[in-house]
Motif scaffolding. Structure first.
Motif, PDB file in Angstrom:
ATOM      1  N   LEU A  56      -0.714 -11.989 -10.590  1.00 51.25           N
ATOM      2  CA  LEU A  56      -1.547 -13.143 -10.957  1.00 51.25           C
ATOM      3  C   LEU A  56      -0.933 -13.913 -12.119  1.00 51.25           C
ATOM      4  O   LEU A  56      -1.024 -15.136 -12.182  1.00 51.25           O
ATOM      5  N   ARG A  93       1.981  -5.243   0.185  1.00 46.75           N
ATOM      6  CA  ARG A  93       2.263  -6.493  -0.503  1.00 46.75           C
ATOM      7  C   ARG A  93       1.062  -6.897  -1.365  1.00 46.75           C
ATOM      8  O   ARG A  93      -0.092  -6.702  -0.973  1.00 46.75           O
ATOM      9  N   SER A  94       1.347  -7.446  -2.531  1.00 46.25           N
ATOM     10  CA  SER A  94       0.295  -8.074  -3.320  1.00 46.25           C
ATOM     11  C   SER A  94       0.961  -9.151  -4.168  1.00 46.25           C
ATOM     12  O   SER A  94       2.132  -9.497  -3.932  1.00 46.25           O
ATOM     13  N   VAL A  95       0.209  -9.684  -5.111  1.00 44.25           N
ATOM     14  CA  VAL A  95       0.759 -10.766  -5.938  1.00 44.25           C
ATOM     15  C   VAL A  95       0.581 -10.446  -7.407  1.00 44.25           C
ATOM     16  O   VAL A  95      -0.312  -9.694  -7.797  1.00 44.25           O
ATOM     17  N   PRO A 121      -3.676  -7.369  -8.027  1.00 47.22           N
ATOM     18  CA  PRO A 121      -4.900  -6.882  -7.371  1.00 47.22           C
ATOM     19  C   PRO A 121      -4.580  -5.997  -6.170  1.00 47.22           C
ATOM     20  O   PRO A 121      -3.671  -6.281  -5.395  1.00 47.22           O
ATOM     21  N   ARG A 122      -5.342  -4.935  -6.038  1.00 49.86           N
ATOM     22  CA  ARG A 122      -5.160  -4.015  -4.915  1.00 49.86           C
ATOM     23  C   ARG A 122      -5.750  -4.638  -3.648  1.00 49.86           C
ATOM     24  O   ARG A 122      -6.916  -5.079  -3.656  1.00 49.86           O
ATOM     25  N   GLY A 169       2.303 -15.542 -10.649  1.00 50.35           N
ATOM     26  CA  GLY A 169       2.090 -16.347  -9.449  1.00 50.35           C
ATOM     27  C   GLY A 169       3.136 -16.119  -8.380  1.00 50.35           C
ATOM     28  O   GLY A 169       3.567 -17.048  -7.704  1.00 50.35           O
ATOM     29  N   GLU A 170       3.540 -14.865  -8.213  1.00 52.40           N
ATOM     30  CA  GLU A 170       4.551 -14.601  -7.197  1.00 52.40           C
ATOM     31  C   GLU A 170       4.242 -13.310  -6.446  1.00 52.40           C
ATOM     32  O   GLU A 170       3.500 -12.445  -6.929  1.00 52.40           O
ATOM     33  N   ASN A 171       4.837 -13.188  -5.295  1.00 58.61           N
ATOM     34  CA  ASN A 171       4.625 -12.002  -4.473  1.00 58.61           C
ATOM     35  C   ASN A 171       5.259 -10.779  -5.117  1.00 58.61           C
ATOM     36  O   ASN A 171       6.258 -10.867  -5.823  1.00 58.61           O
TER      37      ASN A 171
END
Lengths: 346, 346, 346, 346
Positions: free
Chosen positions: D305, D301-303, D116-117, D308-310
């Motif tokens: 989904l 930075r984002s993740v 996700p942005r 489940g990690e950076n």
């Protein structure tokens, strides 16, 4: 719950049969609207029980108290507004009216909660609200809630009259008879049997100008029907010649236009004054079917919800053998609310 | 105007008979709702004209185009959504569907504007909108607007089925006959006379659980009636035994509760599945009266609005001698929209 | 008028400063909702005047009476519900609560009607309602109407807590100071000058799950703002870092996503917990600007409406030199109503 | 979803960034309303991208097609209405306008769905709609949806002008500067850094008469705020002197009434033309905070989904380094819709 009706005039009804009070808030009355309180009381009295041997002998103290939304109507005196005054003037703020319940939850409703009365809302409400439902006297589903409906409708009737519009109901059938002279006998016969009987009410709204209402979902029929089914015990509504139009040819059912004293009108009014959802200038005419009072002394089958088994029930208490006479003014009230909401919004 | 229906699912219909397109926007469909487009087309085809000698031979190209609100339903392929695909999946954004009009304002409507057709909305619309009204083909009041109604209703029918709910209409009367074998003859007889005929449709909603709906103005009867009167030509609605209940005693009309296989139900369903505005768990049953098509070849009286004098009119063109067969699916559509709006909101 | 808020929970406020009573109807509370009346009274007391030298010394008897919508909460005892009981249980019917006004229209408002108070609604209401407007004490525009707002909000606060949601306001600025230790001095200084002072309140809603709200016009920001501006004297609202975001670069303002204990969250909360109208799972944070009390003892210019000429006015009576302390709980109330309306509707 | 705004004029927006089309239905325009299509196109062009080096170079074909609700405006010629005509006349039926999307779901959005942005609605929408969400181009949350908002607003602007009302936005801050001469430089500096910048827009509605709006929840501030937050990226709104009023004394903030040429007015307009929710006759003035475009080339930075990690993200594509210049007309559009809805309803 959604005991609210209206777009330009919002009518919010509240109360249960045995709550501290029942009442209504009307949001959208024009500032300066003069309310004749004696006339309003007279309007509501047509609904009150205890006035005839065809109705329940139960008495209700239905004195309206106005909590807000008005100033006394005599043109400026700045004293407290009470119902001693004869006129009140809407000040533009929401009008709140309440009626105290004197008979509040004193009885024993354990059996009622367990054995739903046939054709009452008891069971449906039990499924919806569970044990939280206020079963006493039927709670929010009680016919008593038509008192605030009539209070709101009575105000709308008065305003509509200033627009040249009148609303009037008439009983056209009780049980199997359409002869007014036999209505009372039909009701008393049902009463003598520990039974009840239904009927049909016709309502006429005169003086509505052509061009009111909207197409499709906001048509006059939609709006009136949505208000009328707010009255308990109404099971059908038809406009103009209604269900009878099904058997007719177009050439019989159509309302031909004619000129009359320089004005466009129709020779007949089979449409009941509404075409495409919009008023034609002819009187709005509709009929509603009122079911027989479901509360009857005669023994009926029901079930015990706790034990999950069949049982029998005889509804005790003093009930109307026929609610049609008292419902007539409720039909006027609901119609007035619906029609004025449209008039107000134009 | 207010061609919008619904609370939790908003259905906004637009279009005129001869505008570039007609259509509907549905705001509130759950994301992930799968729409079977072939089934939707089949649903809409039941309404389409030109399929029988009891209907108008006029053809309409009613191909739906989905403008927004979906992604293709095959699980993720990110190509453009068109109606070539068989399934579409609602993405949570408003679903917009349009149907192009191929016959757009090509005719001469000068006479129609001057001489209102009896029992059409022409005159009421003239008063309401003045000369700005789009008279061509009846404009927004045209029966053609039931096409987007059916598109929206067809989607609701599909969703309701996933809740175990089915909606089904049946014609129970055409003109004076209730014998299905004679329906076609009744229509053709009217047609041969240059006339039209009405009828009655019964609609049954099965599988609705008990406890849906609200008391008073947001009851199931109020909601269904408000949707149903959105269909042109409907002049009455009754639930359960409806107007017949007026002639009955309470002991005859009441639906006694019984236990059946451990479940609370009623032996009869005179209430049509609704008590106090709330579903009882029995099927919702209602009937609607459909008036005879007002457009008839037979000469009728009307007036010239410009000259203010009486005149005569014969409605030209190819009209349905009876709209009841095509209206049946519209009744399902409107009922599905109203019922799903309640189901969605709970 | 339209003193109604909400979709799934309708909150209808009524009353004027000097009407017989003020109150609120809440339509849509889940049956079985337990209301702790002592907690509700404590919540409302935070708004009551007469408790501090920074507020008006005027006393108001703000005892709530519940008219309908509840049964006593101790699990079934069928006696009348009064405010003596400590808990009430919502029964599914509309909850009506009223507060009696003890000070009803006793004064002389002739001058007030003629000379509008600067930055009050007097003049706007005069234009809107004419002489029918109830000017006494500000009528429906009075800050007193925040009492029923707090009654409704206090109920929502209690329900939200059962969903794990808390709502809490904090004063972050009074006049020119952001130092809490100097707030009282700032107010007393204004009071000593016969003047008043404004401030800023920050409200935080914790525990709202991600995914609530709708895009565009039904977003969380839209809904909260629409409720908050129902409080008199609020002139601005900002979410997250609000107006400060205007000066920032995207790289400074963006809330970067990070994984924290296996959960998606953000390192910062500049968005105030709302993205695209929908909650992100972070706390909802917003600030509101409260204007200085317009009623001040200092002489101001105004006009005589009857004479059409300039005049001077000194607002008599005991007014709050700063309404921010009393407004903080009103902000919680309005936020709770807006947030619960969304929670209830999902 | 609920992308619908309004009471007397309902505005329903639909579409996604990459759906077949985006559009709007306006239900409630007065019959006879003349729409100047060239003016409407010019209004919308102010929002269109690709016109300046301070905006995205991406081109959008934003030609409006009117599907329904109008007849050609040259006074009665009954030919098909297309956008070739210069004027269209509202016929009273809902006005439907669509804009085709030429860039429909052609790309690869797999990564966008997973990562996700920051400060976009991606994550909130993922939680709300799950995988059914149309992620392409932001779906329904895309700034592209402001095109139909401007189409609807442009129509309202034209109608308001016939009531003597004008709506005009002005940029008053970009990033940290309030000097218009430096706005362009501020934007280009952010662009050069692969970054973006926010700003503040002030909107003035002139010519609104006193007495419009309602107290409490339907006040002008409530209505305008509810519309304005429908524009993506708006994080705050303030009326009159807004948040600045917090620091003022009542004697500084109050707008004293004065007679001017026989008319009641005020010397100042700190209230922004609204008192108690009701217009005072002074210009309505409000400011909105626009956040910096969340799409930036700079790595953030984002993740992931799915994992489940950076992770890190650089938003590709051609984005506006500052949307304030294009948002100004959107603010006018939303304000015009809100104000006209009130004007229409009175």
């Amino acid at each position: 719950m959604a005991s609210m009706f209206g777009k330009s005039l919002k009518v919010q009804i509240f109360g249960q049969s045995h709550s501290a009070a029942i009442g209504v808030v009307m949001d959208g009355l024009p500032a300066g609207t003069l309310i004749d309180l004696d006339e309003l009381r007279a309007f509501m009295k047509r609904r009150a029980p205890g006035q005839s041997d065809t109705a329940t002998p139960r008495k209700e103290a239905d004195e309206i108290e106005i909590l807000s939304g008005v100033v006394p109507g005599e043109g400026g005196a700045e004293q407290a507004c009470t119902c001693d005054v004869k006129h009140a003037s809407a000040c533009g703020a929401p009008l709140a009216m309440v009626i105290r319940n004197t008979n509040t939850r004193s009885g024993d409703y354990a059996e009622l909660r367990d054995v739903p009365r046939p054709s009452h809302a008891d069971y449906a409400a039990y499924v919806k609200y569970g044990t939280a439902h206020d079963i006493a006297g039927g709670g929010h589903f009680s016919g008593r809630l038509t008192a605030p409906l009539c209070a709101a409708g009575g105000v709308c009737v008065q305003i509509l009259r200033t627009h040249g519009v009148t609303v009037r109901s008439e009983i056209v059938q009780i049980g199997t008879t359409t002869d007014p002279e036999r209505f009372r006998a039909e009701i008393l016969a049902a009463k003598a049997d520990g039974d009840s009987v239904g009927g049909i009410i016709e309502c006429t709204v005169n003086g509505v100008r052509a061009g009111l209402g909207e197409p499709m979902f906001e048509g006059m029929e939609n709006r009136i029907a949505a208000a009328i089914f707010g009255i308990p015990a109404i099971k059908g509504i038809e406009f103009g010649n209604g269900f009878a139009c099904a058997s007719l040819r177009g050439s019989q059912n159509n309302d031909e236009f004619i000129m009359q004293n320089g004005i466009v009108t129709t020779a007949t009014n089979n449409a009941g004054g509404i075409l495409g959802g919009i008023t034609s200038g002819l009187p709005i005419v509709f009929r509603v079917a009122v079911k027989p009072t479901p509360s009857i002394a005669k023994e009926q089958r029901s079930v015990s919800l706790s034990r999950g088994e069949n049982t029998a029930l005889s509804v005790r208490g003093r009930h109307d053998p026929c609610i049609v006479p008292r419902a007539a003014v409720c039909v006027e009230a609901a119609a007035a609310i619906a029609v004025y909401d449209v008039v107000r919004g134009e």
